[in-house]
Motif scaffolding. Structure first.
Motif, short mmCIF file in Angstrom:
data_model
loop_
_atom_site.label_atom_id
_atom_site.label_comp_id
_atom_site.label_asym_id
_atom_site.label_seq_id
_atom_site.Cartn_x
_atom_site.Cartn_y
_atom_site.Cartn_z
N THR A 1 21.38 39.74 -83.11
CA THR A 1 21.21 41.06 -83.71
C THR A 1 21.65 42.15 -82.73
OG1 THR A 1 19.34 40.24 -84.99
CG2 THR A 1 19.47 42.62 -84.70
N GLY A 2 21.26 42.02 -81.47
CA GLY A 2 21.66 43.01 -80.47
C GLY A 2 23.17 43.08 -80.31
N ALA A 3 23.81 41.91 -80.31
CA ALA A 3 25.27 41.89 -80.17
C ALA A 3 25.94 42.54 -81.37
CB ALA A 3 25.76 40.46 -79.99
N ALA A 4 25.43 42.22 -82.57
CA ALA A 4 26.05 42.74 -83.79
C ALA A 4 25.93 44.26 -83.87
CB ALA A 4 25.41 42.09 -85.01
N ILE A 5 24.76 44.81 -83.59
CA ILE A 5 24.61 46.26 -83.72
C ILE A 5 25.30 46.99 -82.58
CG2 ILE A 5 22.49 46.13 -85.09
CD1 ILE A 5 20.88 46.81 -82.69
N SER A 6 25.59 46.29 -81.48
CA SER A 6 26.32 46.92 -80.38
C SER A 6 27.82 46.81 -80.55
CB SER A 6 25.94 46.25 -79.04
OG SER A 6 24.55 46.28 -78.86
N GLY A 7 28.27 46.01 -81.51
CA GLY A 7 29.71 45.87 -81.76
C GLY A 7 30.44 45.12 -80.66
N ILE A 8 29.77 44.13 -80.07
CA ILE A 8 30.40 43.34 -79.01
C ILE A 8 30.62 41.91 -79.51
CG2 ILE A 8 29.37 44.76 -77.21
CD1 ILE A 8 27.37 42.48 -76.71
N VAL A 9 31.22 41.09 -78.67
CA VAL A 9 31.50 39.71 -79.08
C VAL A 9 30.36 38.80 -78.63
CG1 VAL A 9 33.02 37.72 -78.78
CG2 VAL A 9 33.98 39.99 -79.15
N LEU A 10 29.81 38.10 -79.59
CA LEU A 10 28.74 37.15 -79.32
C LEU A 10 29.37 35.77 -79.14
CD1 LEU A 10 25.71 36.32 -79.33
CD2 LEU A 10 25.91 36.08 -81.80
N VAL A 11 29.12 35.14 -78.02
CA VAL A 11 29.73 33.83 -77.77
C VAL A 11 28.70 32.73 -78.04
CG1 VAL A 11 30.94 32.37 -76.12
CG2 VAL A 11 31.22 34.86 -76.02
N CYS A 12 29.00 31.92 -79.04
CA CYS A 12 28.15 30.77 -79.38
C CYS A 12 28.70 29.58 -78.60
CB CYS A 12 28.22 30.54 -80.89
SG CYS A 12 27.29 29.10 -81.43
N GLY A 13 27.90 29.06 -77.71
CA GLY A 13 28.39 28.00 -76.81
C GLY A 13 28.62 26.68 -77.52
N GLU A 14 28.99 25.71 -76.74
CA GLU A 14 29.40 24.41 -77.29
C GLU A 14 28.21 23.55 -77.73
OE1 GLU A 14 30.03 21.79 -73.37
OE2 GLU A 14 31.10 23.68 -73.42
N ASN A 15 28.54 22.52 -78.48
CA ASN A 15 27.60 21.43 -78.80
C ASN A 15 26.46 21.83 -79.74
OD1 ASN A 15 26.91 18.73 -78.58
ND2 ASN A 15 25.53 19.04 -76.85
N VAL A 16 26.60 22.97 -80.41
CA VAL A 16 25.54 23.41 -81.33
C VAL A 16 25.46 22.46 -82.52
CG1 VAL A 16 24.86 25.27 -82.91
CG2 VAL A 16 25.65 25.81 -80.61
N CYS A 17 26.59 22.09 -83.08
CA CYS A 17 26.59 21.14 -84.21
C CYS A 17 26.16 19.76 -83.71
CB CYS A 17 27.97 21.04 -84.84
SG CYS A 17 28.55 22.55 -85.59
N GLY A 18 26.66 19.36 -82.56
CA GLY A 18 26.40 18.02 -82.03
C GLY A 18 24.92 17.73 -81.87
N ILE A 19 24.11 18.75 -81.57
CA ILE A 19 22.68 18.56 -81.32
C ILE A 19 21.83 18.90 -82.55
CG2 ILE A 19 22.34 20.90 -80.40
CD1 ILE A 19 20.86 17.87 -78.74
N ASP A 20 22.48 19.35 -83.60
CA ASP A 20 21.76 19.82 -84.79
C ASP A 20 21.12 18.63 -85.52
OD1 ASP A 20 20.92 20.89 -87.16
OD2 ASP A 20 22.79 21.95 -87.60
N PRO A 21 19.78 18.58 -85.67
CA PRO A 21 19.15 17.44 -86.37
C PRO A 21 19.59 17.34 -87.82
CG PRO A 21 17.49 18.83 -85.29
CD PRO A 21 18.79 19.56 -85.20
N GLY A 22 20.00 18.46 -88.43
CA GLY A 22 20.39 18.44 -89.84
C GLY A 22 21.87 18.24 -90.07
N LEU A 23 22.60 17.85 -89.03
CA LEU A 23 24.06 17.72 -89.14
C LEU A 23 24.44 16.64 -90.16
CD1 LEU A 23 26.80 18.60 -87.88
CD2 LEU A 23 26.57 16.65 -86.33
N GLU A 24 25.42 16.97 -91.01
CA GLU A 24 25.92 15.98 -91.98
C GLU A 24 27.43 15.85 -91.83
OE1 GLU A 24 24.85 17.04 -95.99
OE2 GLU A 24 22.84 17.63 -95.31
N PHE A 25 27.90 14.61 -91.95
CA PHE A 25 29.33 14.33 -91.87
C PHE A 25 29.87 14.02 -93.27
CE2 PHE A 25 27.93 13.38 -87.57
CZ PHE A 25 28.90 14.02 -86.82
N GLY A 26 31.11 14.39 -93.49
CA GLY A 26 31.78 14.03 -94.74
C GLY A 26 32.36 12.63 -94.65
N SER A 27 32.99 12.17 -95.74
CA SER A 27 33.54 10.80 -95.77
C SER A 27 34.70 10.65 -94.78
CB SER A 27 34.01 10.46 -97.18
OG SER A 27 34.90 11.48 -97.61
N ASN A 28 35.29 11.78 -94.35
CA ASN A 28 36.38 11.71 -93.38
C ASN A 28 35.88 11.67 -91.93
OD1 ASN A 28 35.40 14.26 -93.13
ND2 ASN A 28 37.35 15.32 -93.44
N GLY A 29 34.56 11.61 -91.76
CA GLY A 29 33.99 11.55 -90.41
C GLY A 29 33.91 12.91 -89.73
#
Ligand code: SF4
Length: 246
Positions: free
Chosen positions: A137-165
């Motif tokens: 929220t702070g980044a968005a209202i300040s108009g700056i770039v928010l960097v989402c680091g790596e491995n967020v999907c990889g560690i997500d307990p709710g991650l789902e893969f499609g038939s293509n892997g």
């Protein structure tokens, strides 16, 4: 001269028993048989890889405390504060709120920013997950770039893969992007970093094609910090789930 402090550090809650230490190794100058411990070396013999993590894990951020021989306080930057550009040279008009700090990045597809600031990358760690909403929220209202680091999907307990892997659904990534966009008003962007495993799982295709992200950053290795590249999980089941993802 060793500018680091090997073998004991507040970040991992370790300390030497002895007042004096060997500078190269950090071992106490009198390392005694029967010491009840406290230093990195002592903890590592019992707790092994836990010494990779700043403690208490998931509740803190940690700063590097290497003692550089020169720091910014040794420098005086003599700012040039005379005249006005882009605004009338009138003391009632050339006031500091009239300063334009806007900028942009990108060559063909430019991203506008209100201030030239990119956040540090907050990725798969618990501290990033728990504090994401106010950070985004702070980044968005300040108009700056928010960097989402790596491995967020990889560690997500709710991650789902499609038939293509490749990734089909990642609730955690979707939440992170949604929370940034809630107050986004045309300046800044959410930038998603990805490591080798993220790239393999199709994070780029997922965030660009399905979630409308415009900026990604490909990483070739984990080199930004001496303790990065590892995360800690709280159960064997979770470790097995993540292991299966590779
Ligand atoms: S084991 Fe004890 S005596 Fe030896 S270096 Fe560590 S704190 Fe010092």
């Amino acid at each position: 001269m060793n500018l680091q402090k090997p073998n004991s550090n507040e970040a991992v809650q370790t300390a030497n028993r002895s007042r004096d230490v060997a500078p190269q190794s950090g071992i106490c100058s009198r390392c005694v048989d029967g010491c009840r411990g406290g230093c990195d070396m002592f903890h590592a013999t019992f707790r092994g890889r836990e010494l990779l993590y700043p403690q208490p894990f998931g509740s803190i951020t940690a700063g590097a405390d290497k003692n550089y021989p020169v720091d910014y306080s040794h420098l005086n930057i003599m700012g040039y504060a005379l005249g006005a550009r882009g605004v009338d040279p009138d003391p009632d008009k050339a006031t500091f709120p009239a300063v334009n700090t806007e900028t942009s990045f990108g060559v063909t597809n430019k991203v506008k920013m209100k201030v030239p600031i990119f956040t540090g990358a907050l990725g798969s760690t618990d501290i990033a997950r728990k504090n994401w909403e106010h950070f985004a929220t702070g980044a968005a209202i300040s108009g700056i770039v928010l960097v989402c680091g790596e491995n967020v999907c990889g560690i997500d307990p709710g991650l789902e893969f499609g038939s293509n892997g490749k990734i089909k659904h990642s609730p955690e990534m979707e939440k992170r992007i949604r929370e940034y966009r809630r107050y986004f008003d045309g300046y800044g962007d959410i930038l998603v970093q990805m490591n080798v495993e993220d790239t393999r799982m199709g994070v780029a295709e997922y965030v660009l094609d399905k979630l409308g992200v415009q900026t990604i950053e490909l990483k070739w290795g984990q080199g930004a910090k001496c303790i990065g590249g590892e995360i800690k999980v709280d159960s064997l089941e979770r470790a097995i789930q993540l292991k299966k993802r590779g």
